[in-house]
Scaffold this active site. Structure first.
Site, PDB file in Angstrom:
ATOM      1  N   CYS A   1      -6.123  -5.436  -7.653  1.00 11.81           N
ATOM      2  CA  CYS A   1      -5.966  -5.078  -6.244  1.00 11.81           C
ATOM      3  C   CYS A   1      -5.448  -6.252  -5.414  1.00 11.81           C
ATOM      4  CB  CYS A   1      -7.275  -4.541  -5.677  1.00 11.81           C
ATOM      5  SG  CYS A   1      -8.678  -5.643  -5.882  1.00 11.81           S
ATOM      6  N   HIS A   2      -5.593  -7.472  -5.926  1.00 10.73           N
ATOM      7  CA  HIS A   2      -5.068  -8.634  -5.212  1.00 10.73           C
ATOM      8  C   HIS A   2      -3.544  -8.625  -5.162  1.00 10.73           C
ATOM      9  CE1 HIS A   2      -5.155  -9.867  -9.443  1.00 10.73           C
ATOM     10  NE2 HIS A   2      -4.174 -10.708  -9.141  1.00 10.73           N
TER      11      HIS A   2
ATOM     12  N   TYR B   1       0.843  -1.193   0.000  1.00 14.03           N
ATOM     13  CA  TYR B   1       0.000   0.000   0.000  1.00 14.03           C
ATOM     14  C   TYR B   1       0.882   1.249   0.000  1.00 14.03           C
ATOM     15  CZ  TYR B   1      -3.789  -3.216   1.037  1.00 14.03           C
ATOM     16  OH  TYR B   1      -4.705  -4.241   0.973  1.00 14.03           O
TER      17      TYR B   1
END
Length: 158
Positions: free
Chosen positions: A119-120, A88
């Site tokens: 997003c994984h 992130y």
């Protein structure tokens, strides 16, 4: 148009309109399934190829709407190569908001088109896998393991 796709991680509802993929989510019994268009069928085929390890890059045109911040995060996610991960914090730096790690996490969690907007491939800064909007962390782990097994690459090391 809404179609259902059976996958190794679970049953998905895939929503299209005007030739664009709009969303992928967990199938709900209340979803109204409609006839698949030619472009919709092509998108389903690409997703099936991905789950079989035969597709690494999607050609499906996507259309998403969010805040400018969310859209910057989603666009950054699409630059993460198949079989690799980013934290992130990495994504926050990529979009020029290095202190906005939690906001990045929120935007990742609101991704309307998981898998296509990968997003994984975003993991926690401490290396743990974190959550996933489709079927939870076990599904995320399956996706990452499948990508690593079919790309013959190693995860990004920090």
């Amino acid at each position: 148009m809404t179609a259902v796709l059976e996958t190794p991680i679970g049953r998905l509802s895939v929503v299209f309109a005007d030739g664009y993929l709009l969303s992928i989510r967990e199938y709900r019994k209340t979803d109204v399934i409609t006839e698949t268009t030619e472009s919709g069928q092509e998108a389903l085929n690409e997703l099936e190829e991905y789950f079989c390890g035969k597709r690494k890059i999607f050609q499906i045109p996507v259309l998403f709407h969010g805040t400018p911040f969310q859209e910057s995060v989603w666009n950054a996610l699409m630059t993460i190569p198949y079989g690799e991960t980013r934290s992130y914090g990495d994504i926050a730096k990529m979009i020029g908001h290095s202190k906005a790690v939690r906001a990045v996490g929120t935007a990742v969690g609101h991704n309307p088109i998981p898998i296509i907007i990968p997003c994984h491939r975003v993991i926690r800064n401490d290396g743990r896998i974190g959550n996933f909007s489709l079927f939870g962390p076990e599904a995320k782990k399956w996706l990452l393991d499948n990508e690593r097994a079919t790309c013959h690459c190693s995860p990004k090391q920090e």
